[in-house]
Scaffold this motif. Structure first.
Motif, PDB file in Angstrom:
ATOM      1  N   VAL A 123       0.623  -1.523   0.074  1.00 24.85           N
ATOM      2  CA  VAL A 123       0.035   0.141  -0.117  1.00 24.85           C
ATOM      3  C   VAL A 123       0.717   0.909   0.289  1.00 24.85           C
ATOM      4  O   VAL A 123       2.021   1.219   0.679  1.00 24.85           O
ATOM      5  N   ILE A 124       0.616   1.903  -1.032  1.00 27.42           N
ATOM      6  CA  ILE A 124       1.575   3.558  -0.946  1.00 27.42           C
ATOM      7  C   ILE A 124       0.326   4.509  -0.764  1.00 27.42           C
ATOM      8  O   ILE A 124      -0.697   5.093  -1.119  1.00 27.42           O
ATOM      9  N   ALA A 125       0.125   5.727  -0.049  1.00 30.84           N
ATOM     10  CA  ALA A 125       0.033   6.231   0.503  1.00 30.84           C
ATOM     11  C   ALA A 125       0.316   7.616   0.530  1.00 30.84           C
ATOM     12  O   ALA A 125       1.652   8.374   0.795  1.00 30.84           O
ATOM     13  N   GLU A 126      -0.032   8.581  -0.153  1.00 29.93           N
ATOM     14  CA  GLU A 126       0.362  10.159  -0.282  1.00 29.93           C
ATOM     15  C   GLU A 126      -0.659  10.867   0.117  1.00 29.93           C
ATOM     16  O   GLU A 126      -1.718  11.057   0.273  1.00 29.93           O
ATOM     17  N   PHE A 127       0.464  12.035   0.954  1.00 28.73           N
ATOM     18  CA  PHE A 127       0.019  13.001   1.424  1.00 28.73           C
ATOM     19  C   PHE A 127       0.082  14.381   1.391  1.00 28.73           C
ATOM     20  O   PHE A 127       1.291  14.932   1.087  1.00 28.73           O
ATOM     21  N   ALA A 128      -0.436  15.627   1.389  1.00 26.37           N
ATOM     22  CA  ALA A 128      -0.142  16.603   1.194  1.00 26.37           C
ATOM     23  C   ALA A 128       0.246  17.795   2.636  1.00 26.37           C
ATOM     24  O   ALA A 128      -1.205  17.557   2.626  1.00 26.37           O
ATOM     25  N   LEU A 129       0.697  17.968   2.612  1.00 25.53           N
ATOM     26  CA  LEU A 129       1.450  18.901   3.994  1.00 25.53           C
ATOM     27  C   LEU A 129       0.767  20.146   3.820  1.00 25.53           C
ATOM     28  O   LEU A 129       1.591  20.689   3.124  1.00 25.53           O
ATOM     29  N   SER A 130       0.390  21.159   4.381  1.00 28.06           N
ATOM     30  CA  SER A 130      -0.024  22.720   4.841  1.00 28.06           C
ATOM     31  C   SER A 130       1.182  23.311   5.413  1.00 28.06           C
ATOM     32  O   SER A 130       1.984  21.860   6.265  1.00 28.06           O
ATOM     33  N   ASP A 131       1.567  24.191   5.602  1.00 29.57           N
ATOM     34  CA  ASP A 131       3.464  24.835   6.678  1.00 29.57           C
ATOM     35  C   ASP A 131       2.205  25.564   7.944  1.00 29.57           C
ATOM     36  O   ASP A 131       1.217  25.297   8.322  1.00 29.57           O
ATOM     37  N   GLY A 132       3.622  23.781   8.260  1.00 25.73           N
ATOM     38  CA  GLY A 132       2.895  24.608  10.089  1.00 25.73           C
ATOM     39  C   GLY A 132       2.264  22.674  10.315  1.00 25.73           C
ATOM     40  O   GLY A 132       1.608  22.783  11.343  1.00 25.73           O
ATOM     41  N   HIS A 133       2.106  22.148   9.257  1.00 28.78           N
ATOM     42  CA  HIS A 133       1.150  20.124   9.659  1.00 28.78           C
ATOM     43  C   HIS A 133       2.000  20.023  10.832  1.00 28.78           C
ATOM     44  O   HIS A 133       3.099  19.851  10.538  1.00 28.78           O
ATOM     45  N   PRO A 134       1.454  19.602  11.598  1.00 34.65           N
ATOM     46  CA  PRO A 134       2.029  18.578  12.888  1.00 34.65           C
ATOM     47  C   PRO A 134       2.870  17.534  12.033  1.00 34.65           C
ATOM     48  O   PRO A 134       3.306  17.100  13.099  1.00 34.65           O
ATOM     49  N   ALA A 135       2.733  16.915  11.006  1.00 39.67           N
ATOM     50  CA  ALA A 135       3.374  16.152  10.776  1.00 39.67           C
ATOM     51  C   ALA A 135       4.880  16.179  10.711  1.00 39.67           C
ATOM     52  O   ALA A 135       5.490  15.341  11.089  1.00 39.67           O
ATOM     53  N   LEU A 136       5.132  17.339   9.873  1.00 39.04           N
ATOM     54  CA  LEU A 136       6.429  18.301  10.024  1.00 39.04           C
ATOM     55  C   LEU A 136       6.907  17.717  11.083  1.00 39.04           C
ATOM     56  O   LEU A 136       8.547  17.489  11.465  1.00 39.04           O
ATOM     57  N   ALA A 137       6.605  18.387  12.636  1.00 39.11           N
ATOM     58  CA  ALA A 137       6.845  17.625  13.148  1.00 39.11           C
ATOM     59  C   ALA A 137       6.967  16.471  13.466  1.00 39.11           C
ATOM     60  O   ALA A 137       8.692  16.235  14.216  1.00 39.11           O
ATOM     61  N   VAL A 138       6.976  15.835  13.362  1.00 38.91           N
ATOM     62  CA  VAL A 138       6.988  14.167  13.923  1.00 38.91           C
ATOM     63  C   VAL A 138       8.134  13.937  12.650  1.00 38.91           C
ATOM     64  O   VAL A 138       8.901  12.677  13.110  1.00 38.91           O
ATOM     65  N   LEU A 139       7.865  14.114  11.495  1.00 38.64           N
ATOM     66  CA  LEU A 139       9.092  13.818  10.646  1.00 38.64           C
ATOM     67  C   LEU A 139      10.365  14.037  11.207  1.00 38.64           C
ATOM     68  O   LEU A 139      11.520  13.496  10.889  1.00 38.64           O
ATOM     69  N   ASP A 140      10.301  15.751  11.687  1.00 39.48           N
ATOM     70  CA  ASP A 140      11.354  16.042  12.081  1.00 39.48           C
ATOM     71  C   ASP A 140      12.100  15.400  13.122  1.00 39.48           C
ATOM     72  O   ASP A 140      13.327  15.145  13.553  1.00 39.48           O
ATOM     73  N   ASP A 141      10.931  15.268  14.462  1.00 44.28           N
ATOM     74  CA  ASP A 141      11.621  14.466  15.500  1.00 44.28           C
ATOM     75  C   ASP A 141      12.146  12.743  15.178  1.00 44.28           C
ATOM     76  O   ASP A 141      13.619  12.184  15.473  1.00 44.28           O
ATOM     77  N   ALA A 142      11.819  12.443  13.953  1.00 39.27           N
ATOM     78  CA  ALA A 142      12.213  11.129  13.657  1.00 39.27           C
ATOM     79  C   ALA A 142      13.655  11.103  12.465  1.00 39.27           C
ATOM     80  O   ALA A 142      13.963   9.966  12.488  1.00 39.27           O
ATOM     81  N   GLY A 143      14.222  12.568  12.456  1.00 42.30           N
ATOM     82  CA  GLY A 143      15.397  12.204  11.734  1.00 42.30           C
ATOM     83  C   GLY A 143      14.985  12.349   9.736  1.00 42.30           C
ATOM     84  O   GLY A 143      15.328  11.569   9.514  1.00 42.30           O
ATOM     85  N   LEU A 144      13.453  11.837   9.807  1.00 37.88           N
ATOM     86  CA  LEU A 144      13.630  11.489   7.443  1.00 37.88           C
ATOM     87  C   LEU A 144      12.894  13.340   7.126  1.00 37.88           C
ATOM     88  O   LEU A 144      12.345  14.063   8.157  1.00 37.88           O
ATOM     89  N   PRO A 145      13.593  13.469   6.046  1.00 39.48           N
ATOM     90  CA  PRO A 145      13.160  14.602   5.814  1.00 39.48           C
ATOM     91  C   PRO A 145      11.637  14.895   5.775  1.00 39.48           C
ATOM     92  O   PRO A 145      10.809  14.527   5.646  1.00 39.48           O
ATOM     93  N   VAL A 146      11.904  16.083   5.592  1.00 42.22           N
ATOM     94  CA  VAL A 146      10.787  17.231   5.852  1.00 42.22           C
ATOM     95  C   VAL A 146      10.725  17.880   4.433  1.00 42.22           C
ATOM     96  O   VAL A 146      11.188  18.356   3.718  1.00 42.22           O
ATOM     97  N   ASP A 147       9.190  17.745   4.064  1.00 40.83           N
ATOM     98  CA  ASP A 147       8.917  17.872   2.737  1.00 40.83           C
ATOM     99  C   ASP A 147       7.355  18.547   3.042  1.00 40.83           C
ATOM    100  O   ASP A 147       6.576  18.046   3.981  1.00 40.83           O
ATOM    101  N   ASP A 148       6.796  19.076   1.839  1.00 43.97           N
ATOM    102  CA  ASP A 148       5.214  19.621   1.789  1.00 43.97           C
ATOM    103  C   ASP A 148       4.588  17.980   1.096  1.00 43.97           C
ATOM    104  O   ASP A 148       2.879  18.219   1.259  1.00 43.97           O
ATOM    105  N   THR A 149       5.023  17.041   0.493  1.00 40.08           N
ATOM    106  CA  THR A 149       4.589  16.350   0.289  1.00 40.08           C
ATOM    107  C   THR A 149       4.831  15.015   1.238  1.00 40.08           C
ATOM    108  O   THR A 149       6.265  14.447   1.286  1.00 40.08           O
ATOM    109  N   LEU A 150       4.369  13.666   1.564  1.00 36.88           N
ATOM    110  CA  LEU A 150       4.423  12.559   2.335  1.00 36.88           C
ATOM    111  C   LEU A 150       3.740  11.689   2.281  1.00 36.88           C
ATOM    112  O   LEU A 150       2.932  11.462   1.230  1.00 36.88           O
ATOM    113  N   ILE A 151       4.945  10.498   1.298  1.00 30.83           N
ATOM    114  CA  ILE A 151       4.185   9.780   1.346  1.00 30.83           C
ATOM    115  C   ILE A 151       5.080   8.359   1.518  1.00 30.83           C
ATOM    116  O   ILE A 151       5.981   8.424   2.437  1.00 30.83           O
TER     117      ILE A 151
END
Length: 549
Positions: free
Chosen positions: A64-92
């Motif tokens: 399964v592949i799911a793609e999400f578009a993230l707005s500026d300041g979206h809470p998921a961006l902080a989760v990505l940053d905490d996990a050391g993952l690439p932070v982008d406005d597209t989340l796959i």
């Protein structure tokens, strides 16, 4: 927002690609067509715990592949940053399930754990249905929902800061009380030990010095005779006299030696000077060896006292001074302890008062917000044909904590005079769906960062009530994204985007297909939902009327 969902080889889906849109997205189809499989697939890629066996029969793995578009300041961006993952406005998100049960996940092409997926899912999506125990039906989250409804983040922060201040003050007091109690338990020992140390007053290096002097005194009698004999041999009757005679004789003969004795005379002069220094050193040693026997006894007593005290306290003799400093510090702390305790008790009292002020303020605001929420719910329930139902936000006192001193729970009474209770205990299936929808409308606010999914939340309602459900779902989708799995034509008609889920048989294998519907297709699908397999002109006309609004 969920933009893209691709599923391969899961259950009865071989390959499926869905492109979801903003607004209200509806999925319809016959019972058993596979609508729930889409939710299973979405839950799988988000790390939720679900079915154990997902891989399609005969396939090596499901994906399964799911793609999400993230707005500026979206809470998921902080989760990505905490996990050391690439932070982008597209989340796959991508996750595979091997036929042997092994699962592997990636986020933006980085390998991740299921925990990271679940942390992201909390920011990306909410699922609501009649068996929803993750969101609105979970009483543990009701206080947070009320706080979000009231916009109490600043007051929560103040309460948490005050709680931390109180906790720190209490810890400091507890530590001081424990230290004081320990010091009191050993007070008698400390005062006695300090008396011994002060009376003895050992100095650094004294042990080695006393030991050296003691050894010298003990060996003095044995070596004194030899040293005295050596001192006599160097005196006037010995080496000094003979050297002096030799020098005098040579000096008398120097005039006739034509300078040949000059070097010998100089050497004898130097020898007499060296001999004088040797005599002085030996004399000093003899004086040092000349001691009173009582002095040796006194020296030994002090040496043994220092060593005995060191053994008593388990330290080296040279460390007795440091031990004395430590003990004196403990006694000073004990003497000053009462004053320190009083100051710390005052700090705790002031911190508790500060916390109580912020907690009381938060409690008052929660009570006011609870009344507003209850009124808002009454307004929402009336169009859903539940005007006789009573929704109540109950606030009870609990032990103080970082989030205040209140417990919050949502209760309902479906009829006047009926006992109130938790949502999932009192309401029937259809009533529960409408309660959840009304509650979500009231709590939605301006937050459109999450995709909301409603799984057959319209079950058990129809006619005007179903129409009211659909209109509220449409209102929820404004400025965000809502996905609805529905059997209600009134709800389906409110969708901005419509997909049909159907089963097909290919080469003897049952597969699920999902197709986007055109305007004409939507008319036929809603007509089918109204009339059944045979679509009548009346059903088509009714469908067109529903779509026209």
């Amino acid at each position: 927002m969920l933009c893209h969902l691709e599923i391969r080889d899961l259950l009865i889906i071989d390959h499926l690609v869905l492109e979801f849109q903003p607004g209200l997205n509806v999925l319809t189809g016959e019972t058993g067509a596979g609508k729930s499989i889409l939710l299973d697939a979405l839950g799988f890629v988000l790390g939720w715990r679900g079915r154990a066996e997902l891989v399609r029969a005969g396939a090596d793995q499901g994906e399964v592949i799911a793609e999400f578009a993230l707005s500026d300041g979206h809470p998921a961006l902080a989760v990505l940053d905490d996990a050391g993952l690439p932070v982008d406005d597209t989340l796959i998100l991508r996750r595979i399930n091997k036929a042997d049960g092994r699962k592997t996940a990636w986020v933006n092409d980085r390998r991740v754990s299921g925990e990271v997926l679940r942390n992201l899912s909390e920011c990306l999506l909410e699922l609501h249905g009649q068996h929803d125990d993750r969101g609105l039906l979970d009483a543990r989250g009701h206080r947070a929902l009320l706080d979000a409804f009231g916009g109490f983040a600043p007051y929560l922060d103040a309460t948490r800061d005050a709680w931390r201040g109180l906790s720190q003050a209490q810890k400091a007091l507890d530590a001081a009380l424990a230290a004081l109690a320990t010091a009191r338990e050993e007070e008698d020992f400390l005062r006695h030990a300090m008396g011994e140390l002060d009376a003895l007053d050992p100095q650094p290096g004294e042990d080695a010095e006393l030991d050296a002097r003691r050894r010298m005194m003990q060996g003095a009698e044995r070596i004194r005779e030899d040293i005295s004999r050596a001192f006599g041999a160097m005196g006037g009757d010995g080496a000094e006299g003979r050297l002096s005679d030799a020098l005098r004789w040579l000096e008398g003969a120097t005039d006739g030696a034509e300078g040949q004795l000059d070097s010998a005379i100089d050497a004898l002069g130097r020898a007499l000077a060296e001999l004088g220094e040797a005599q002085q050193g030996v004399e000093t040693c003899l004086q040092a060896l000349d001691f009173n026997p009582a002095e040796l006894e006194h020296l030994e007593e002090r040496l043994f006292a220092i060593r005995g005290l060191a053994r008593k306290h388990g330290v080296q003799p040279d460390d007795l001074g440091t031990l004395a400093i430590e003990m004196r510090g403990k006694l000073d702390a004990l003497d000053a302890g009462e004053g320190d305790i009083a100051a710390l008790e005052l700090a705790v009292k002031e911190a508790r008062a500060a916390y109580q002020r912020t907690a009381d303020d938060l409690s008052g605001r929660r009570a006011e917000a609870a009344a507003r929420l209850d009124q808002a719910m009454a307004t929402e329930l009336a169009p859903l044909k539940m005007e006789r139902a009573v929704f109540t936000t109950e606030i009870t006192s609990v032990a103080p904590g970082p989030d205040g001193q209140d417990a919050v729970s949502f209760t309902v009474a479906t009829n006047p005079g009926a006992p109130a209770g938790p949502l999932n205990k009192i309401a029937s299936g259809g009533e529960l769906s409408r309660f959840l929808l009304a509650l979500k409308v009231c709590l939605r606010g301006e937050d459109g960062s999450k995709t909301l999914i409603f799984d057959e939340i319209d079950r058990g309602v129809g006619g005007a009530t179903a129409d009211a459900v659909g209109r509220r779902l449409k209102a929820l989708a404004e400025g965000g994204q809502v996905l609805v799995v529905t059997h209600s034509p009134q709800v389906a008609a409110q969708g901005a985007h419509h997909w049909q889920v159907a089963k097909t048989v290919v080469d003897g294998m049952t597969l699920s297909r999902v197709v986007p519907l055109t305007a004409d297709d939507r008319t036929d699908e809603i007509a089918r939902m109204l009339s059944g397999d045979t679509i009548t002109p009346e059903a088509r006309a009714a469908a067109q009327s529903l779509l026209a609004g």
